[in-house]
Scaffold this active site. Structure first.
Site, PDB file in Angstrom:
ATOM      1  N   LYS A 206       0.853  -1.187   0.000  1.00  0.00           N
ATOM      2  CA  LYS A 206       0.000   0.000   0.000  1.00  0.00           C
ATOM      3  C   LYS A 206       0.884   1.231   0.000  1.00  0.00           C
ATOM      4  O   LYS A 206       1.646   1.465   0.945  1.00  0.00           O
ATOM      5  CB  LYS A 206      -0.907  -0.008   1.227  1.00  0.00           C
ATOM      6  CG  LYS A 206      -1.814   1.210   1.299  1.00  0.00           C
ATOM      7  CD  LYS A 206      -2.851   1.072   2.388  1.00  0.00           C
ATOM      8  CE  LYS A 206      -3.721   2.301   2.477  1.00  0.00           C
ATOM      9  NZ  LYS A 206      -4.761   2.151   3.495  1.00  0.00           N
ATOM     10  N   LYS A 263      -2.056  -1.545  -3.951  1.00  0.00           N
ATOM     11  CA  LYS A 263      -2.948  -0.374  -3.898  1.00  0.00           C
ATOM     12  C   LYS A 263      -2.142   0.906  -3.911  1.00  0.00           C
ATOM     13  O   LYS A 263      -1.186   0.986  -3.151  1.00  0.00           O
ATOM     14  CB  LYS A 263      -3.755  -0.470  -2.599  1.00  0.00           C
ATOM     15  CG  LYS A 263      -4.622   0.719  -2.305  1.00  0.00           C
ATOM     16  CD  LYS A 263      -5.214   0.594  -0.930  1.00  0.00           C
ATOM     17  CE  LYS A 263      -6.066   1.817  -0.652  1.00  0.00           C
ATOM     18  NZ  LYS A 263      -6.574   1.823   0.694  1.00  0.00           N
TER      19      LYS A 263
HETATM   20  C1  PBG Z   1      -7.614   3.305   5.434  1.00  0.00           C
HETATM   21  C2  PBG Z   1      -7.912   3.062   4.004  1.00  0.00           C
HETATM   22  C3  PBG Z   1      -7.686   3.988   2.984  1.00  0.00           C
HETATM   23  C4  PBG Z   1      -8.222   3.416   1.834  1.00  0.00           C
HETATM   24  C5  PBG Z   1      -8.720   2.152   2.173  1.00  0.00           C
HETATM   25  N1  PBG Z   1      -8.491   1.945   3.530  1.00  0.00           N
HETATM   26  C6  PBG Z   1      -7.156   5.369   2.989  1.00  0.00           C
HETATM   27  C7  PBG Z   1      -5.903   5.693   3.640  1.00  0.00           C
HETATM   28  O1  PBG Z   1      -5.017   4.867   3.832  1.00  0.00           O
HETATM   29  O2  PBG Z   1      -5.787   6.877   3.994  1.00  0.00           O
HETATM   30  C8  PBG Z   1      -8.245   4.109   0.504  1.00  0.00           C
HETATM   31  C9  PBG Z   1      -9.257   3.654  -0.451  1.00  0.00           C
HETATM   32  C10 PBG Z   1      -9.532   4.596  -1.560  1.00  0.00           C
HETATM   33  O3  PBG Z   1      -8.891   5.663  -1.728  1.00  0.00           O
HETATM   34  O4  PBG Z   1     -10.445   4.274  -2.330  1.00  0.00           O
HETATM   35  N2  PBG Z   1      -6.750   2.512   6.095  1.00  0.00           N
END
Ligand code: PBG
Length: 338
Positions: A206, A263
């Site tokens: 991520k 992601k």
């Molecule tokens: C939070 C989380 C995030 C997303 C999914 N879970 C955002 C972040 O890490 O700030 C992002 C999903 C998206 O942008 O569609 N842990």
């Protein structure tokens, strides 16, 4: 000089033969996106008011529980087999510790029970991270100095959170926090609590991405930090780093993740391909909120064709090597395929 019509190259190989008709093109098509490949992220909110639209995500809503169940039924009927649920909490319930997460009757746990009761076969996935619950918007609890998340204290919280979600009936917990060691701790906690069948879909790779902006608006974790712009750079990956990304995927697999995830998706197709080639685990990719917003914004301006761009974006993610795609387009695409 020959006329253009008379001019013939001496070419034994002519790839265009395979592209001459629609039937031929269909015959040799290598990649296909199926409804069953898609996981629909859905936002859940308290109360039964009409669904609230999310401004930067056209067509996406914060749903009360009755609407959530209705939406899940529609998705299931269209062939979508999985949903990922995200709670949007009232700001009054948030604090630095994310205390509300421990509420056994909290919003997300009620949402899971409602969906699993109505649709026992639908695969239900929930995020394991504290950002919907913390007043500062970080995914975990902070250290004593308050200048970073406390990795190990956060992992303890996440393991307990995963057990609560498993008890509510989720099929997969999805740690999205990027703390070190959380997959192993969550696996151990689930097994110890008797939830050996509950899987882990790990947000393994991520990145610290600007593309999460609309999501943070949707769950209200962006403004929570007040005037300070929220940075998750000490836990999410540097977008410049490919080797570090692969190391995270390898670690999560070793720690017991059942499905790995990359992601965002569209800007990280190389990473999807790299993980695909190094792991035999199913691989998911998350086409995040900013990717969705970008396509919608350009389409709204008349600069891109929404449907063609949408389909091409998902095809590219699949072609890069993802088996599963979390996408806000899930319902629209499933409808188009139905
Ligand atoms: C939070 C989380 C995030 C997303 C999914 N879970 C955002 C972040 O890490 O700030 C992002 C999903 C998206 O942008 O569609 N842990």
């Amino acid at each position: 000089m020959p006329t253009p019509a008379a001019f013939k190259l001496d070419l034994p190989v002519r790839p265009r033969r395979l592209r001459r008709t629609a039937a031929l093109r269909e015959l040799v098509r290598e990649t296909e996106v199926r409804a069953a490949d898609l996981i629909a992220p859905l936002f859940v909110v308290e109360g039964e008011a009409a669904p609230e639209g999310i401004v930067s995500m056209p067509g996406q809503f914060r749903l009360g529980l009755a609407d959530l169940v209705r939406e899940c039924r529609e998705l299931w009927a269209l062939g979508v087999r999985a949903v990922a649920l995200f709670p949007k909490l009232d700001a009054a319930l948030k604090d630095a510790e994310g205390t509300e997460e421990r509420n056994e009757n909290g919003l997300i746990l009620r949402a899971v029970r409602a969906v699993k009761t109505a649709l026992p076969d639908l695969v239900v996935i929930t995020d394991v991270a504290l950002d919907p619950y913390t007043s500062h918007g970080h995914d975990g609890v902070l250290n004593a100095a308050g200048d970073d998340v406390d990795n190990d204290a956060t992992v303890a919280r996440l393991a307990a959170m995963a057990v609560r979600q498993a008890a509510a009936g989720v099929d997969f917990v999805a740690p999205s926090d990027m703390m070190d060691g959380r997959v192993r701790a969550i696996r151990a906690a689930l097994d110890a609590a008797g939830f050996g069948e509950t899987g882990i879909l790990a947000y393994s790779v991520k990145f610290n991405s600007a593309y999460y902006g609309p999501f943070r608006e949707a769950v209200g974790s962006a403004q929570a930090a007040g005037t300070k712009l929220l940075s998750k750079a000490t836990y999410q990956l540097d977008p410049a780093n490919r080797r570090a990304a692969l190391a995270e995927a390898v670690l999560d697999e070793a720690e017991g993740a059942d499905i790995l995830m990359v992601k965002p998706a569209g800007a990280y197709l190389d990473i999807i391909r790299d993980v695909r080639e190094r792991s035999g685990k199913p691989l998911a990719a998350y086409q995040v909120s900013g990717e969705y917003a970008q396509i919608h914004a350009a389409a709204r301006l008349g600069w891109l064709d929404l449907v063609r761009t949408r389909d091409e974006s998902l095809l590219a993610i699949k072609r890069a090597g993802a088996d599963l795609i979390l996408t806000y387009f899930a319902k629209d695409v499933a409808k188009a395929l139905a």
